[in-house]
Motif scaffolding. Sequence first.
Motif: not given
Ligand SMILES: Cc1ncc(COP(=O)(O)O)c(C=O)c1O
Length: 392
Positions: A98-100, A124, A171, A175, A203, A206, A237
């Motif tokens: 995942d992104v985080m 975020y 970001c 977000n 990141d 979006h 997303k």
């Molecule tokens: C800017 C941003 N990055 C990452 C995420 C979460 O991504 P992931 O679930 O892949 O970590 C979100 C979720 O809303 C987000 O808005």
Amino acid sequence: MVTSSGIAEAPVWDLERAIGRRCKRWSTYPRDVLDLGVAEMDVSACPPVLEAVRDAVAAEAFGYPVPDAVSPVPRATTGWLRGQGLEVDESAIRIVPDVMRGIGVAIRYLTRPGSPVLVPTPTYSRFLEVVPAAGRECREIPLLIGPNGCQLDLDAIEDGLRNGAGSVLLCNPVNPLGAVLERGQLSALAGLADRFGARVIADEVHAPIRYGVPFVPYAAVSEQSRAHAVTVTSATKAWNVPGLRTAMVALTAAGDVEAWGGVRHVETSGATPLGMVATVAALEHGGPWLVDVVSTLRSRRQMVYDRLSDAGLDGISQPPDATYFAWLDLRAWDSRTPAARLLETVGVALGEGAQYGAAGAGFVRLNFATGTAQLARALDLVVEAVRRENAA
Ligand SMILES: Cc1ncc(COP(=O)(O)O)c(C=O)c1O
């Protein structure tokens, strides 16, 4: 329209179907609460994505995923990023769950050891967790929000870098604000990062959800930005599959591929075969569905701002250029936690602004990616609550 395999061809916005998924979005609160907080869309799945996942389930693709070097995800990612204006070699794409996770690993392995991380806020909410979780100090830098839109506070970033910060966690699109940072801003940031030998972790998850506004990936701004950027993205997303766990890191800076090679397997593993096939299908074949979804989101956005304007509340928010979030300014309330009050008084669950950083206190984030009936009802309730607070 539904195909013979039961897959809806056009996106369908249906609450009952969304509830039936038994995912977080409609399971957190009792049924009488309208949850427009969780960042997911109440839309039917993208047909190529659903077909790819169904095929993978039929093939019992439940083993460990293939290594990055033979996965089709890097190819799909480079094609997608090229469409956004960023050229990256397939061999420089890394898959993470995942992104985080991608951001956390980038902070730990690619930034100066021990260095604080500058985080423009509101942002975020998990950014404010991932930095300390990576063992670093998080220094919030409030975004400058005014009549000219949303700008980075470049002076404060310069100060922060001069005072020891080794990276900026960006970001973009932002977000929760729905702002898209302009090339000039990104270019100025690149100049600062270059001058101080800092990294920028961008990141850009979006980016596919925009309303006609141009977007420049940070790493594509200049040779300078490319040389210190780490780009993190995913299909989860825009194509609404966050539970499938797959995201990508694009390494454009010299030495990062080698440095990533030193990351322990347990720190990057966890992407799934289902997430990978979904990602490839989304990036390579999900374009028409996305166009349709963004067009619906555009009309939902219009609904939000028409309703606020009809109620004489246009001053509390600006329509976003990207994302499916409306960011409402309720700082006039005597509460610093207006989302908690909205939940308590009118049963609408929104994102509490303070979660997105100190600069977000007094705001709420409303996710308008839902059906018209729910959105209209939620807007009526929010407007009623705002009027009541204003009259008090
Ligand atoms: C800017 C941003 N990055 C990452 C995420 C979460 O991504 P992931 O679930 O892949 O970590 C979100 C979720 O809303 C987000 O808005």
